[in-house]
Motif scaffolding. Sequence first.
Motif, PDB file in Angstrom:
ATOM      1  N   SER A   1      29.320  44.489  27.101  1.00  0.00           N
ATOM      2  CA  SER A   1      28.789  43.541  28.084  1.00  0.00           C
ATOM      3  C   SER A   1      29.904  42.988  28.969  1.00  0.00           C
ATOM      4  O   SER A   1      29.711  42.757  30.163  1.00  0.00           O
ATOM      5  CB  SER A   1      28.060  42.397  27.368  1.00  0.00           C
ATOM      6  OG  SER A   1      28.967  41.486  26.751  1.00  0.00           O
ATOM      7  N   VAL A   2      31.069  42.770  28.388  1.00  0.00           N
ATOM      8  CA  VAL A   2      32.205  42.282  29.168  1.00  0.00           C
ATOM      9  C   VAL A   2      32.596  43.329  30.209  1.00  0.00           C
ATOM     10  O   VAL A   2      32.862  43.000  31.380  1.00  0.00           O
ATOM     11  CB  VAL A   2      33.399  41.952  28.252  1.00  0.00           C
ATOM     12  CG1 VAL A   2      34.577  41.435  29.077  1.00  0.00           C
ATOM     13  CG2 VAL A   2      33.006  40.922  27.199  1.00  0.00           C
ATOM     14  N   ALA A   3      32.633  44.598  29.798  1.00  0.00           N
ATOM     15  CA  ALA A   3      32.990  45.672  30.723  1.00  0.00           C
ATOM     16  C   ALA A   3      31.982  45.773  31.863  1.00  0.00           C
ATOM     17  O   ALA A   3      32.357  45.933  33.038  1.00  0.00           O
ATOM     18  CB  ALA A   3      33.079  46.995  29.973  1.00  0.00           C
ATOM     19  N   VAL A   4      30.688  45.681  31.544  1.00  0.00           N
ATOM     20  CA  VAL A   4      29.645  45.776  32.569  1.00  0.00           C
ATOM     21  C   VAL A   4      29.780  44.632  33.571  1.00  0.00           C
ATOM     22  O   VAL A   4      29.694  44.835  34.794  1.00  0.00           O
ATOM     23  CB  VAL A   4      28.257  45.764  31.918  1.00  0.00           C
ATOM     24  CG1 VAL A   4      27.160  45.627  32.973  1.00  0.00           C
ATOM     25  CG2 VAL A   4      28.042  47.039  31.109  1.00  0.00           C
ATOM     26  N   ALA A   5      29.999  43.407  33.076  1.00  0.00           N
ATOM     27  CA  ALA A   5      30.143  42.257  33.972  1.00  0.00           C
ATOM     28  C   ALA A   5      31.346  42.419  34.888  1.00  0.00           C
ATOM     29  O   ALA A   5      31.289  42.076  36.081  1.00  0.00           O
ATOM     30  CB  ALA A   5      30.272  40.979  33.151  1.00  0.00           C
ATOM     31  N   ALA A   6      32.447  42.937  34.354  1.00  0.00           N
ATOM     32  CA  ALA A   6      33.651  43.122  35.174  1.00  0.00           C
ATOM     33  C   ALA A   6      33.452  44.239  36.196  1.00  0.00           C
ATOM     34  O   ALA A   6      33.847  44.111  37.367  1.00  0.00           O
ATOM     35  CB  ALA A   6      34.842  43.423  34.270  1.00  0.00           C
ATOM     36  N   LEU A   7      32.840  45.356  35.764  1.00  0.00           N
ATOM     37  CA  LEU A   7      32.628  46.474  36.685  1.00  0.00           C
ATOM     38  C   LEU A   7      31.656  46.119  37.802  1.00  0.00           C
ATOM     39  O   LEU A   7      31.736  46.667  38.909  1.00  0.00           O
ATOM     40  CB  LEU A   7      32.115  47.688  35.903  1.00  0.00           C
ATOM     41  CG  LEU A   7      33.141  48.347  34.969  1.00  0.00           C
ATOM     42  CD1 LEU A   7      32.484  49.419  34.119  1.00  0.00           C
ATOM     43  CD2 LEU A   7      34.300  48.929  35.771  1.00  0.00           C
ATOM     44  N   ALA A   8      30.742  45.193  37.521  1.00  0.00           N
ATOM     45  CA  ALA A   8      29.811  44.752  38.561  1.00  0.00           C
ATOM     46  C   ALA A   8      30.535  44.042  39.694  1.00  0.00           C
ATOM     47  O   ALA A   8      30.053  44.020  40.837  1.00  0.00           O
ATOM     48  CB  ALA A   8      28.755  43.835  37.955  1.00  0.00           C
ATOM     49  N   ASN A   9      31.693  43.427  39.408  1.00  0.00           N
ATOM     50  CA  ASN A   9      32.492  42.817  40.467  1.00  0.00           C
ATOM     51  C   ASN A   9      33.156  43.871  41.351  1.00  0.00           C
ATOM     52  O   ASN A   9      33.421  43.630  42.531  1.00  0.00           O
ATOM     53  CB  ASN A   9      33.580  41.922  39.872  1.00  0.00           C
ATOM     54  CG  ASN A   9      33.008  40.753  39.103  1.00  0.00           C
ATOM     55  OD1 ASN A   9      31.867  40.352  39.324  1.00  0.00           O
ATOM     56  ND2 ASN A   9      33.795  40.200  38.193  1.00  0.00           N
TER      57      ASN A   9
ATOM     58  N   LEU B   1      44.076  39.746  44.958  1.00  0.00           N
ATOM     59  CA  LEU B   1      45.031  39.569  43.865  1.00  0.00           C
ATOM     60  C   LEU B   1      44.423  38.996  42.594  1.00  0.00           C
ATOM     61  O   LEU B   1      45.057  39.047  41.535  1.00  0.00           O
ATOM     62  CB  LEU B   1      46.191  38.665  44.312  1.00  0.00           C
ATOM     63  CG  LEU B   1      47.044  39.182  45.477  1.00  0.00           C
ATOM     64  CD1 LEU B   1      48.183  38.207  45.766  1.00  0.00           C
ATOM     65  CD2 LEU B   1      47.592  40.576  45.174  1.00  0.00           C
ATOM     66  N   ILE B   2      43.226  38.419  42.715  1.00  0.00           N
ATOM     67  CA  ILE B   2      42.620  37.796  41.538  1.00  0.00           C
ATOM     68  C   ILE B   2      41.319  38.486  41.145  1.00  0.00           C
ATOM     69  O   ILE B   2      41.187  39.002  40.028  1.00  0.00           O
ATOM     70  CB  ILE B   2      42.386  36.293  41.773  1.00  0.00           C
ATOM     71  CG1 ILE B   2      43.730  35.568  41.955  1.00  0.00           C
ATOM     72  CG2 ILE B   2      41.612  35.675  40.619  1.00  0.00           C
ATOM     73  CD1 ILE B   2      43.617  34.107  42.280  1.00  0.00           C
ATOM     74  N   LEU B   3      40.340  38.520  42.048  1.00  0.00           N
ATOM     75  CA  LEU B   3      39.024  39.042  41.688  1.00  0.00           C
ATOM     76  C   LEU B   3      39.074  40.526  41.315  1.00  0.00           C
ATOM     77  O   LEU B   3      38.659  40.918  40.223  1.00  0.00           O
ATOM     78  CB  LEU B   3      38.041  38.817  42.836  1.00  0.00           C
ATOM     79  CG  LEU B   3      36.640  39.414  42.621  1.00  0.00           C
ATOM     80  CD1 LEU B   3      35.974  38.805  41.403  1.00  0.00           C
ATOM     81  CD2 LEU B   3      35.773  39.227  43.862  1.00  0.00           C
TER      82      LEU B   3
ATOM     83  N   SER C   1      39.308  41.860  37.520  1.00  0.00           N
ATOM     84  CA  SER C   1      38.137  42.567  36.999  1.00  0.00           C
ATOM     85  C   SER C   1      38.535  43.902  36.383  1.00  0.00           C
ATOM     86  O   SER C   1      37.981  44.319  35.358  1.00  0.00           O
ATOM     87  CB  SER C   1      37.109  42.777  38.113  1.00  0.00           C
ATOM     88  OG  SER C   1      36.615  41.527  38.581  1.00  0.00           O
ATOM     89  N   TYR C   2      39.508  44.579  36.994  1.00  0.00           N
ATOM     90  CA  TYR C   2      40.006  45.821  36.397  1.00  0.00           C
ATOM     91  C   TYR C   2      40.626  45.556  35.026  1.00  0.00           C
ATOM     92  O   TYR C   2      40.406  46.306  34.068  1.00  0.00           O
ATOM     93  CB  TYR C   2      41.044  46.471  37.315  1.00  0.00           C
ATOM     94  CG  TYR C   2      40.462  47.381  38.376  1.00  0.00           C
ATOM     95  CD1 TYR C   2      39.765  48.536  38.009  1.00  0.00           C
ATOM     96  CD2 TYR C   2      40.610  47.102  39.722  1.00  0.00           C
ATOM     97  CE1 TYR C   2      39.225  49.377  38.978  1.00  0.00           C
ATOM     98  CE2 TYR C   2      40.077  47.934  40.704  1.00  0.00           C
ATOM     99  CZ  TYR C   2      39.392  49.069  40.328  1.00  0.00           C
ATOM    100  OH  TYR C   2      38.845  49.900  41.274  1.00  0.00           O
TER     101      TYR C   2
END
Length: 374
Positions: A261-269, A345-347, A351-352
Motif C-alpha cells: 500500500s505504501v508503494a502504491v501511494a508513492a507511485l500514484a504521486n 526536490l521533495i515530492l 516518492s521514489y
Amino acid sequence: MKRGSLILALLLIGVPAWAHKPSDSYLSITVQDDRIEGRWDIALRDLDLALGLDTDDDGSMTWGEVRAKHQDIAAYALSRLTLRSGGVVCPSTATEHLIDDHTDGTYGVLRFTAVCAEAISELTADYRLLFDLDAQHKGLLRLRQSASTQAAIFSSESPIQRFTIGQSSRWRQIRQYAREGMWHIWTGYDHLLFLLALLLPSVLTRDGTGWKAISGFQAALWDVVGIVTAFTAAHSITLTLAALGLIEVPSRLVESVIALSVAVAALANLYPRLLSRRWLVAFGFGLVHGFGFAGALSDLGLPQGSLLLSLVSFNAGVELGQLACVGLVIPPAFLLRHSWSYPRLILVPGSYVIAAISLIWFLERAFDLRLGIL
C-alpha cells in the motif's frame, strides 16, 4: 525558501532511514499473597545483541546455542528487573527456559518466581532491560491478581512503575494505551510513510503541464481532512473487529499488503493517472493498516474487564500521532508550494525513495527474505 526545502527534504529522507522495528519484550506477572510468578518473553535477536548467542556467527541461533546461555540469560534479565513490595526487594529466581514464536521473530521465554517478605499490597517494578543498547526498547507488562488485570509500558523515560494490588486506575490505563497508540504511529514506519505519501501532493494540483501550487490553504485543508478521515474511519473498523477477535488475518499477509500500500501511494504521486481519488486509496488500504494496529494492540494485551476503554484509548493515541504528523508536514509544504524545489526536490524524489523502500519491505515480508538493504 531554500532552507525550508532543505529541512523538509531531510525530514522526508530521514524517515525511511529509521526503518527498523524497535525491540519489545513481554512481561507477564501474577501476584498471589507474597509470591510473584513471572513469564518474560525477550526476542532472541535482542539477547544475541546483549549476550552473543550466535556463537558460530552463521546468522541463525539454534536451540543448543540458546540452551548453552540459559544461565547468562537468566542472570542478565533478572539483574535488570527489580521487584519491591513495601520498599523491600523481592528476590527473583529463574525456574524454566522456553522458546516461543511471535509475529516478529523467535523469543526466549524466561519463567521466574519472586518471593516477598509479606503479602503484597503495593508493588514497584524497576525495569532496565536493553535500555543501554536500544533507547527505543519497551517492556510491555501485564499484571494479574485474582480477577484484576493491569497494564503498563516501560521505556527509558519511564523505567519504574508502581501498582496497588487489586486496584486499577482507569486514567492510568487510558494514558498508557493512548501513549502506545501514538508511539506505534511514530515508530510504525510503514504507516508513517503511507500517510506521508498521501499528504505530500496535498498542496499541489496537476494539469496537463505538470504540478501547480494550489491557490489557498482551504483547498489543502479539505484534501488533508478527506485523507485523514478516510484513513481513520477505515483502520478504526478493522482495528476494532480484529482486536475483539471477530476477524483474524495472517500477520504475514497483513504486513505484506501494508508494504504494498505504501508503494502504491508513492507511485500514484509519480503517475497520477493510476489513482485520482487519494481519499479512496486511504480508506481502502486503511482497512489493512487497521489489522496492523490490532497486532500491536494484541501484543499489549487487552484487559478483559475494560476492553472498550483500552481499544478507544489506543485508537485515540493513533489519531493524535497522525495529527502530529500532519502538523509537521503540511505547514512547511504549504509555504513551499510555489517553490520550484518542492515538486522537483521533495515530492518526486521523495516518492521514489518511499516506493523503493516499501517495495523492499514487500519482498522481504511476502517471500520471507532478508535482503540486508535496510
